[in-house]
Design a protein around this motif. Structure first.
Motif, mmCIF file in Angstrom:
data_model
loop_
_atom_site.group_PDB
_atom_site.id
_atom_site.type_symbol
_atom_site.label_atom_id
_atom_site.label_comp_id
_atom_site.label_asym_id
_atom_site.label_seq_id
_atom_site.Cartn_x
_atom_site.Cartn_y
_atom_site.Cartn_z
ATOM 1 N N SER A 1 44.654 49.074 37.330
ATOM 2 C CA SER A 1 43.211 49.979 37.193
ATOM 3 C C SER A 1 43.697 51.211 36.698
ATOM 4 C CB SER A 1 41.903 49.573 38.173
ATOM 5 O OG SER A 1 42.687 50.216 39.379
ATOM 6 N N LEU B 1 36.591 44.196 49.144
ATOM 7 C CA LEU B 1 36.448 44.888 47.873
ATOM 8 C C LEU B 1 37.740 45.643 47.908
ATOM 9 C CD1 LEU B 1 32.639 45.625 47.460
ATOM 10 C CD2 LEU B 1 34.118 43.944 46.200
ATOM 11 N N GLU C 1 37.726 44.297 42.934
ATOM 12 C CA GLU C 1 38.047 42.808 42.879
ATOM 13 C C GLU C 1 37.642 42.353 44.212
ATOM 14 O OE1 GLU C 1 41.714 41.497 40.514
ATOM 15 O OE2 GLU C 1 42.495 41.326 42.867
ATOM 16 N N ARG D 1 41.020 47.191 44.948
ATOM 17 C CA ARG D 1 41.094 47.966 43.665
ATOM 18 C C ARG D 1 42.069 46.910 43.013
ATOM 19 N NH1 ARG D 1 44.783 51.978 41.396
ATOM 20 N NH2 ARG D 1 45.409 52.452 43.632
ATOM 21 N N PRO D 2 41.853 46.377 41.862
ATOM 22 C CA PRO D 2 42.690 45.793 40.988
ATOM 23 C C PRO D 2 44.068 46.186 40.707
ATOM 24 C CG PRO D 2 40.382 45.442 40.030
ATOM 25 C CD PRO D 2 40.559 46.497 40.987
ATOM 26 N N GLU E 1 38.062 39.642 47.420
ATOM 27 C CA GLU E 1 38.666 38.835 48.082
ATOM 28 C C GLU E 1 38.002 38.139 48.993
ATOM 29 O OE1 GLU E 1 42.347 40.867 49.574
ATOM 30 O OE2 GLU E 1 43.348 40.859 47.354
ATOM 31 N N PRO F 1 33.279 44.505 38.362
ATOM 32 C CA PRO F 1 34.348 43.460 38.809
ATOM 33 C C PRO F 1 34.445 42.828 37.379
ATOM 34 C CG PRO F 1 32.727 43.507 40.435
ATOM 35 C CD PRO F 1 32.209 44.418 39.584
ATOM 36 N N ASP F 2 35.546 42.009 37.247
ATOM 37 C CA ASP F 2 36.219 41.613 35.999
ATOM 38 C C ASP F 2 35.384 39.881 36.105
ATOM 39 O OD1 ASP F 2 37.071 40.964 33.463
ATOM 40 O OD2 ASP F 2 39.346 40.734 34.116
ATOM 41 N N ASP F 3 34.350 39.910 35.909
ATOM 42 C CA ASP F 3 33.407 38.631 35.794
ATOM 43 C C ASP F 3 32.283 38.991 35.027
ATOM 44 O OD1 ASP F 3 31.527 40.188 37.460
ATOM 45 O OD2 ASP F 3 32.200 38.946 39.233
ATOM 46 N N PRO G 1 37.703 47.718 35.250
ATOM 47 C CA PRO G 1 37.345 47.214 36.446
ATOM 48 C C PRO G 1 38.211 47.986 37.814
ATOM 49 C CG PRO G 1 37.985 45.341 35.040
ATOM 50 C CD PRO G 1 38.569 46.405 34.461
ATOM 51 N N THR H 1 27.493 38.429 44.671
ATOM 52 C CA THR H 1 28.878 37.859 45.265
ATOM 53 C C THR H 1 28.528 37.119 46.575
ATOM 54 O OG1 THR H 1 30.008 39.409 44.026
ATOM 55 C CG2 THR H 1 31.320 38.076 45.785
#
Length: 248
Positions: free
Chosen positions: A156, A150, A38, A152-153, A40, A12-14, A35, A59
């Motif tokens: 991607s 979870l 993502e 998918r962004p 939610e 994930p983009d963190d 990533p 998370t």
């Protein structure tokens, strides 16, 4: 390192992705961050009257802590050391961590303790049924709270194009869902078969046996599975196989 080693990473983009990129840089590899997950949040919180409460991810811990969740008298269980560390950072006392950091390992650890007990499992919408089914089979009364989904962004899949073009030396799958989302992104771009073929010529790492099984069931051959389900071990092992001289 004798050649460029381009390594796709799907976290994930963190800070997890940033840490992965930093680690790969330190190993002399070229990170390809893409990533595939993502978070939610659902806004739900775990029950407060359980005898055992299980958290399975960093998370999830952060979400329940931000919501001010109080586990009451529950025995708190973490699926692994990294989750346990975050729990402690947020002031939760961790009572149980299995020797094997998997759903199966936690079920085995709790098997003799949960008969007749109320067990709260708080996790994502893609949690393995191995955990809940196993705890129920052991005699626990299991309630599951989905803390986050979870997805998918959007956008991607650059790594899938690189794989299809033979431009990846390694790919690191950190969960079964990253496998499926990678393949979905490839299919969205019309090159699923080409991306899988490209991975045949790369070193594919999976963080644990469930992820390996998912990948191989989808036609992706896995070359590396670390002894511990730990991303750093996964990255080091995969880069070592992709370029054995990287430590020189």
């Amino acid at each position: 390192m004798s050649r460029e080693v381009r390594v796709a990473v799907f976290r994930p983009d963190d800070e997890r992705l940033r840490d992965a990129v930093e680690l790969l840089d330190s190993l002399g590899a070229t990170p390809v961050p893409d990533p595939m997950l993502e978070v939610e949040p659902t806004g739900r919180t775990p029950r407060t009257d359980a005898d055992y409460a299980v958290l399975t991810s960093k998370t999830g811990v952060e979400l329940v802590a931000d919501a001010g969740w109080d586990p009451g008298e529950a025995t708190l269980c973490a699926i692994g050391d990294s989750t346990a560390a975050v729990m402690r950072e947020h002031g939760y006392a961790v009572d149980v961590v299995p020797d094997e950091f998997t759903s199966t390992g936690l079920v085995e650890t709790l098997r003799g303790r949960v008969p007749g007990a109320r067990v709260e499992v708080a996790r994502s919408d893609h949690g393995s049924p191995v955990l809940t089914d196993g705890l129920e089979a052991a005699g626990g009364y299991v309630h599951e709270t989905v803390l986050y989904e979870l997805v998918r962004p959007p956008g991607s899949g650059d790594s899938a194009e690189m794989a299809a073009a033979g431009e990846l030396e390694a790919a690191l799958f950190s969960s079964s869902l990253t496998v499926d989302h990678f393949l979905d992104a490839a299919a969205e771009r019309g090159l699923r078969d080409e991306a899988v073929a490209g991975l045949d010529d790369a070193v594919v790492g999976a963080i644990g046996e469930p992820t390996r099984e998912t990948a191989e069931s989808r036609g992706i051959d896995v070359d590396v599975v670390p002894d511990a389900a730990d991303f750093e071990e996964l990255a080091c092992a995969a880069v070592e196989v992709a370029a054995p001289t990287y430590r020189e």
